[in-house]
Design a protein around this motif. Structure first.
Motif: not given
Ligand SMILES: C[S@@+](CC[C@H](N)C(=O)[O-])C[C@H]1O[C@@H](n2cnc3c(N)ncnc32)[C@H](O)[C@@H]1O
Length: 259
Positions: A104-106, A40-42, A61-63
């Motif tokens: 669900c990382y970060g 999630l949020g990859c 899944i990435e926005a």
């Molecule tokens: C801090 S990064 C963490 C990335 C990765 N999971 C990691 O731990 O390295 C947050 C990620 O979540 C994505 N993101 C934030 N809100 C989101 C949403 N509502 N739906 C999908 N992606 C989202 C951001 O674009 C970003 O790629």
């Protein structure tokens, strides 16, 4: 990347995840090929790719458009048929599930509706959730100082680390939201235009502020959402970052399991 940066596959962060997965899932590639994982949020799909390499049917899944483009570059270069990405808001994960494992990382601390979202995650996860997130400190007088903290103390602490035993995230006072205690965190200006938000690659997407649950409240939410067992994993950073990472940054790794 600089030459001394460890690649994700070899990092302690990934190895901590892989070892936990090995505890609860069969190791055979054939058995794994029938199991679905969501990341999630990859971001650029690093963890998603590692899950696919382990044999799972992995979906990231990435926005954000830029991040999603990089995910697809990773997919093209690795040539793994069990590695896929969708550009969507994570709140829509149920469209693609259910999943055996959710990562669900970060991400959770970038949402303004974490309780509702964790219910969605629980409904779409058959067995294991790995949740790496910040949480809100219960007691911190700095967060009652409002603008004095935001515009005066926080900038000083950022530069000098003066009396900063815990990082100053400029959070709000403790508030009840979705029935649980936590603090608000401002991500970006609510008047920021869409193209600017697109370029803040690590930030929230459809909400300009996020709600960080207190740790106790977060564990209650996980239990109430249907994860019978909630553990904390302590070796998720290995020795890559200082020993006091969890207390300084109010961040940890939860391992949540269905019955
Ligand atoms: C801090 S990064 C963490 C990335 C990765 N999971 C990691 O731990 O390295 C947050 C990620 O979540 C994505 N993101 C934030 N809100 C989101 C949403 N509502 N739906 C999908 N992606 C989202 C951001 O674009 C970003 O790629």
């Amino acid at each position: 990347m600089p030459a001394d940066t460890p690649i994700l596959a070899e990092s302690v962060m990934w190895q901590a995840i892989a070892e936990t997965v090995d505890l609860f899932f069969p190791k055979g590639r054939e058995e794994r090929s029938g199991m679905k994982v969501v990341d999630l949020g990859c971001l650029e799909g690093g963890y998603t790719a590692e899950f696919a390499r382990m044999g799972f049917d992995a979906l990231g899944i990435e926005a954000r458009a830029d991040n999603f483009r990089n995910c697809n570059l990773v997919k093209e270069n690795l040539g793994l048929p069990n590695l896929n990405f969708v550009q969507d808001d994570v709140r829509n994960m149920a469209r693609y599930g259910p999943f055996d494992i959710s990562l669900c990382y970060g991400l959770l601390y970038h949402l303004n509706d974490p309780v509702h979202f964790l219910k969605t995650v629980a409904d779409s996860t058959k067995k294991l959730l790995l949740l790496n997130t910040h949480f809100a400190p219960e007691h911190d007088i700095r967060y009652y100082l409002g603008p004095v903290n935001r515009y005066f103390l926080a900038p000083i602490q950022k530069r000098t680390r003066f009396l900063e035993h815990q990082k100053n995230f400029r959070l709000s006072p403790i508030t009840l939201h979705e029935g649980y205690r936590g603090r608000w965190y401002k991500e970006w200006n609510k008047h920021a235009n869409k193209s600017k938000v697109e370029k803040i690659l690590w930030a929230s997407y459809n909400n300009n502020r996020s709600f960080w649950l207190c740790k106790k409240d977060l564990t209650k939410v996980l239990h109430n959402a249907g994860f019978k067992h909630v553990f904390e994993q302590f070796n998720f950073t290995g020795d890559l970052v200082p020993d006091h990472y969890t207390s300084r940054y109010n961040r940890t790794m939860f391992v949540a399991l269905k019955a």
